[in-house]
Design an enzyme around this catalytic site. Sequence first.
Site, PDB file in Angstrom:
ATOM      1  N   GLY A 234      63.797  34.642  49.602  1.00 41.07           N
ATOM      2  CA  GLY A 234      63.661  33.366  48.911  1.00 41.07           C
ATOM      3  C   GLY A 234      62.414  33.236  48.065  1.00 41.07           C
ATOM      4  O   GLY A 234      62.212  32.206  47.421  1.00 41.07           O
ATOM      5  N   PRO A 270      62.664  40.021  51.060  1.00 45.38           N
ATOM      6  CA  PRO A 270      62.627  39.619  49.651  1.00 45.38           C
ATOM      7  C   PRO A 270      63.679  40.362  48.823  1.00 45.38           C
ATOM      8  O   PRO A 270      63.909  41.555  49.047  1.00 45.38           O
ATOM      9  CB  PRO A 270      61.216  40.023  49.213  1.00 45.38           C
ATOM     10  CG  PRO A 270      60.870  41.190  50.103  1.00 45.38           C
ATOM     11  CD  PRO A 270      61.528  40.881  51.427  1.00 45.38           C
ATOM     12  N   GLY A 271      64.300  39.656  47.917  1.00 42.11           N
ATOM     13  CA  GLY A 271      65.218  40.269  46.962  1.00 42.11           C
ATOM     14  C   GLY A 271      64.657  40.062  45.562  1.00 42.11           C
ATOM     15  O   GLY A 271      63.991  40.930  44.984  1.00 42.11           O
ATOM     16  N   ARG A 308      73.775  34.000  34.980  1.00 45.33           N
ATOM     17  CA  ARG A 308      72.903  32.983  35.585  1.00 45.33           C
ATOM     18  C   ARG A 308      72.778  31.709  34.758  1.00 45.33           C
ATOM     19  O   ARG A 308      72.842  30.615  35.325  1.00 45.33           O
ATOM     20  CB  ARG A 308      71.515  33.552  35.915  1.00 45.33           C
ATOM     21  CG  ARG A 308      71.551  34.669  36.964  1.00 45.33           C
ATOM     22  CD  ARG A 308      70.164  35.076  37.446  1.00 45.33           C
ATOM     23  NE  ARG A 308      69.592  34.070  38.308  1.00 45.33           N
ATOM     24  CZ  ARG A 308      68.621  33.230  37.962  1.00 45.33           C
ATOM     25  NH1 ARG A 308      68.062  33.313  36.788  1.00 45.33           N
ATOM     26  NH2 ARG A 308      68.196  32.320  38.801  1.00 45.33           N
ATOM     27  N   CYS A 338      85.233  33.503  24.296  1.00 46.02           N
ATOM     28  CA  CYS A 338      85.837  32.293  23.782  1.00 46.02           C
ATOM     29  C   CYS A 338      85.785  31.183  24.838  1.00 46.02           C
ATOM     30  O   CYS A 338      86.812  30.711  25.302  1.00 46.02           O
ATOM     31  CB  CYS A 338      87.271  32.599  23.383  1.00 46.02           C
ATOM     32  SG  CYS A 338      87.908  31.431  22.211  1.00 46.02           S
TER      33      CYS A 338
HETATM   34  C1  LIG Z   1      70.220  36.832  49.257  1.00 42.21           C
HETATM   35  C2  LIG Z   1      69.568  37.099  50.544  1.00 42.21           C
HETATM   36  C3  LIG Z   1      68.203  37.431  50.607  1.00 42.21           C
HETATM   37  C4  LIG Z   1      67.310  37.528  49.394  1.00 42.21           C
HETATM   38  O1  LIG Z   1      67.120  36.337  48.722  1.00 42.21           O
HETATM   39  P1  LIG Z   1      66.087  36.273  47.497  1.00 42.21           P
HETATM   40  O2  LIG Z   1      66.088  34.846  47.098  1.00 42.21           O
HETATM   41  O3  LIG Z   1      66.616  37.154  46.429  1.00 42.21           O
HETATM   42  O4  LIG Z   1      64.765  36.729  47.996  1.00 42.21           O
HETATM   43  C5  LIG Z   1      67.658  37.702  51.852  1.00 42.21           C
HETATM   44  N1  LIG Z   1      68.409  37.646  52.981  1.00 42.21           N
HETATM   45  C6  LIG Z   1      69.722  37.329  52.957  1.00 42.21           C
HETATM   46  C7  LIG Z   1      70.495  37.294  54.221  1.00 42.21           C
HETATM   47  C8  LIG Z   1      70.343  37.038  51.746  1.00 42.21           C
HETATM   48  O5  LIG Z   1      71.648  36.723  51.737  1.00 42.21           O
END
Ligand SMILES: *Cc1c(COP(=O)(O)O)cnc(C)c1O
Length: 414
Positions: A234, A270-271, A308, A338
């Site tokens: 997050g 983290p993603g 997005r 379109c």
């Molecule tokens: C999507 C997700 C994340 C990563 O979220 P980010 O907002 O990209 O950091 C981490 N854990 C789980 C289980 C997720 O589904």
Amino acid sequence: MSLVDTAAVKRLADWDGERLERLAAEYGTPLYVTDHDRIRENFERFSSAFGFAHVMYAAKANTGRAVIRTLYDAGADVECAAAGELHRALAAGVAPEDLQYTAVNPPDADLDYAVDLWEDAPELTVTAGAPMTLDRLAERGFDGRLSIRVNPGIGTGHHEKVATGKDAKFGVPYDEVADLVDPARDRFEFVGLHAHVGSGVLSADLDEHRRALRKVAALAERIGDMEFLDLGGGFGVPYRPEEPPLDIEAAAAMVREVTADVDATIAVEPGRYLVADAGALLTRVNTIKETPQTRVVGVDAGLTALVRPAMFDSYHHIRNVTGGDREAVESSVGGPLCTSADVFCTDRPIPRPEAKDVLAIGNVGAYGINLASQFHSQPKPAEVAIDGGDERVTRRRETFADLTRLEDEAPGDR
Ligand SMILES: *Cc1c(COP(=O)(O)O)cnc(C)c1O
């Protein structure tokens, strides 16, 4: 600690314009460019702030093989929220013991895949977010490492659609978790609690995020006797050029503080934070149309390349790579589909775009190419990795033949 760290964010303006122009000419557009040095820098910064925690990369942000590989080589374990992500992480060379699987309404085939994997790799941890998921795992003979996902009833983030912490879909309702743990200890190796409560958390959201995490930590204290408390991902990035980056040291200090009395390893996933600013999408202008309302700038990337803005109303900065010195004019940039959702910006001042210019769309390294689709029969873009002076294609451009391939291969209708 509160000193502004210029390395905390890579802005679209920081990319080498001459190189982007050349990449667009050489590999064609639309083209995703992913800076692997930048991914490593992000991981370094994150993992040194979170030195006290187990850091896993949440692969759904960018499941590209090269990206997973770079983060794995840098030292990240990998969090997968679908069996397909497990498959892709394994294909990238991740050892099964470095994977974690979070099951969200898992189809039978996903659970079968995960349990098969666990039979060979008993170190795999599976996270369940519903009592029935525990039953379905047990039915398959699974008695391995299990964690329970908690729904704290509070969510944070940049958009309703990502504030998972207050969405009933995710996790076991807070007040029911404790009663589920003892039976789970009998059936499985209960190893921890998991919560992923939101996405895109910036400094202004930290207090609310702290409330959600504190609530989960309090539950972990009450339940006790577990190996880890996983607080999910997050961590946000600034999408607008004037927005300050998240103070990651402050975020880490907050996580440390709310978990001070938790007697377990703290994990984070983290993603977006690791990959977002490492990606730019290059697109070429094909059509300019002056209208009474605005200058319409037609480009070759559509919402199928980057969804997005259409899906989350997200702002993505746009740079005119070719004509950056020109005077700014209000422009509406849109793609070849379109549908009226196919716009990246409306009436935004951009250095006057002309036909054949290369534009770069910033911060697309997370939830960019992964959300690409073939809607409207658009082949997906190619992807090039840059790594210092090196560059290589990590995903070839789809062709029209790719659009019909699965039907060609179908046994029935031809
Ligand atoms: C999507 C997700 C994340 C990563 O979220 P980010 O907002 O990209 O950091 C981490 N854990 C789980 C289980 C997720 O589904």
